[in-house]
Design a protein around this motif. Structure first.
Motif, PDB file in Angstrom:
ATOM      1  N   THR A 193      -2.963   4.648   7.743  1.00  0.00           N
ATOM      2  CA  THR A 193      -2.568   3.370   7.147  1.00  0.00           C
ATOM      3  C   THR A 193      -2.855   2.192   8.069  1.00  0.00           C
ATOM      4  N   ASP A 194      -3.085   2.455   9.345  1.00  0.00           N
ATOM      5  CA  ASP A 194      -3.378   1.403  10.325  1.00  0.00           C
ATOM      6  C   ASP A 194      -4.711   1.686  11.002  1.00  0.00           C
ATOM      7  N   ASP A 195      -5.349   0.633  11.484  1.00  0.00           N
ATOM      8  CA  ASP A 195      -6.578   0.800  12.270  1.00  0.00           C
ATOM      9  C   ASP A 195      -6.188   0.962  13.737  1.00  0.00           C
ATOM     10  N   ASN A 196      -5.679   2.126  14.061  1.00  0.00           N
ATOM     11  CA  ASN A 196      -5.171   2.418  15.390  1.00  0.00           C
ATOM     12  C   ASN A 196      -6.018   3.543  15.993  1.00  0.00           C
ATOM     13  N   SER A 254      -8.865   5.998   5.091  1.00  0.00           N
ATOM     14  CA  SER A 254      -8.053   4.856   5.508  1.00  0.00           C
ATOM     15  C   SER A 254      -7.798   3.938   4.333  1.00  0.00           C
ATOM     16  N   HIS A 255      -6.610   3.337   4.345  1.00  0.00           N
ATOM     17  CA  HIS A 255      -6.257   2.278   3.404  1.00  0.00           C
ATOM     18  C   HIS A 255      -6.543   2.655   1.946  1.00  0.00           C
ATOM     19  N   ASN A 312       1.755   6.848   9.320  1.00  0.00           N
ATOM     20  CA  ASN A 312       2.259   5.493   9.170  1.00  0.00           C
ATOM     21  C   ASN A 312       3.335   5.247  10.209  1.00  0.00           C
ATOM     22  N   ASN A 313       3.613   4.023  10.431  1.00  0.00           N
ATOM     23  CA  ASN A 313       4.623   3.664  11.420  1.00  0.00           C
ATOM     24  C   ASN A 313       5.708   2.811  10.774  1.00  0.00           C
TER      25      ASN A 313
END
Length: 184
Positions: free
Chosen positions: A36-39, A65-66, A77-78
């Motif tokens: 869910t994040d570009d990490n 992603s996304h 997710n965070n």
């Protein structure tokens, strides 16, 4: 009274069944890994999970992603990071999805290693040396677990840290150059 007991047993059984997450069935992927994040740490952790799922079942789970999530997805997710410290993580099955949250830093990698060790019985010993049980179907049971590491810095003198990047991730090790100077 007997009917109430049967109803409770059925309810608990269905609730547990509904909480399970099927990843692979008969060596075919039925799940995805959703970022869910570009990490970059989440991406590295997702690739580690994808690699070991393949080693266990010969099925490659796609990393996406996304996207809209669905039944069976593993979601990095965070969102629910309350009570998590740096490098801490939460694993939770919910609505036939596995949610993986991190408190930051390398929590994503630590949560994947814990998932592999405790729920898929993968054991890593030293550089390029591991043990796992190959199986055609992978299902995670109901999980609700949060952990925070006791130590900020972990180091070894083993040469394996230089020979095998998985060894370093698996044993949650740091190199002196990776520690922030203001944290010492």
């Amino acid at each position: 009274m007997r009917h109430i007991y049967l109803f409770l047993c059925l309810f608990v059984g269905l609730t547990t069944l509904y909480s399970q997450v099927k990843l692979v069935e008969r060596n075919k992927p039925v799940s995805r890994i959703v970022l869910t994040d570009d990490n970059p740490v989440d991406k590295q952790a997702a690739e580690l999970l994808q690699d070991f799922i393949f080693r266990i079942s010969k099925a490659t789970l796609p990393i996406v992603s996304h996207v809209k999530t669905g039944k069976g997805d593993i979601i990095f997710n965070n969102k629910d990071c309350s009570e998590l410290t740096e490098d801490g993580f939460r694993l939770q099955t919910q609505n036939r999805q596995l949610h993986i949250s991190s408190g930051g830093n390398k929590g994503s990698i630590y949560r994947v290693v814990t998932l592999l060790e405790d729920y898929l019985n993968v054991y890593y010993y030293t550089a390029h040396t591991y043990d796992l049980e190959e199986r055609p179907t992978i299902i995670f049971p109901e999980i609700n677990r949060a952990e925070n590491p006791a130590f900020r810095y972990r180091q070894t003198q083993s040469y394996a840290i230089w020979q095998d990047p998985v060894y370093k991730m698996w044993f949650r090790l740091e190199q002196p150059s990776e520690v922030f100077v203001d944290n010492l």
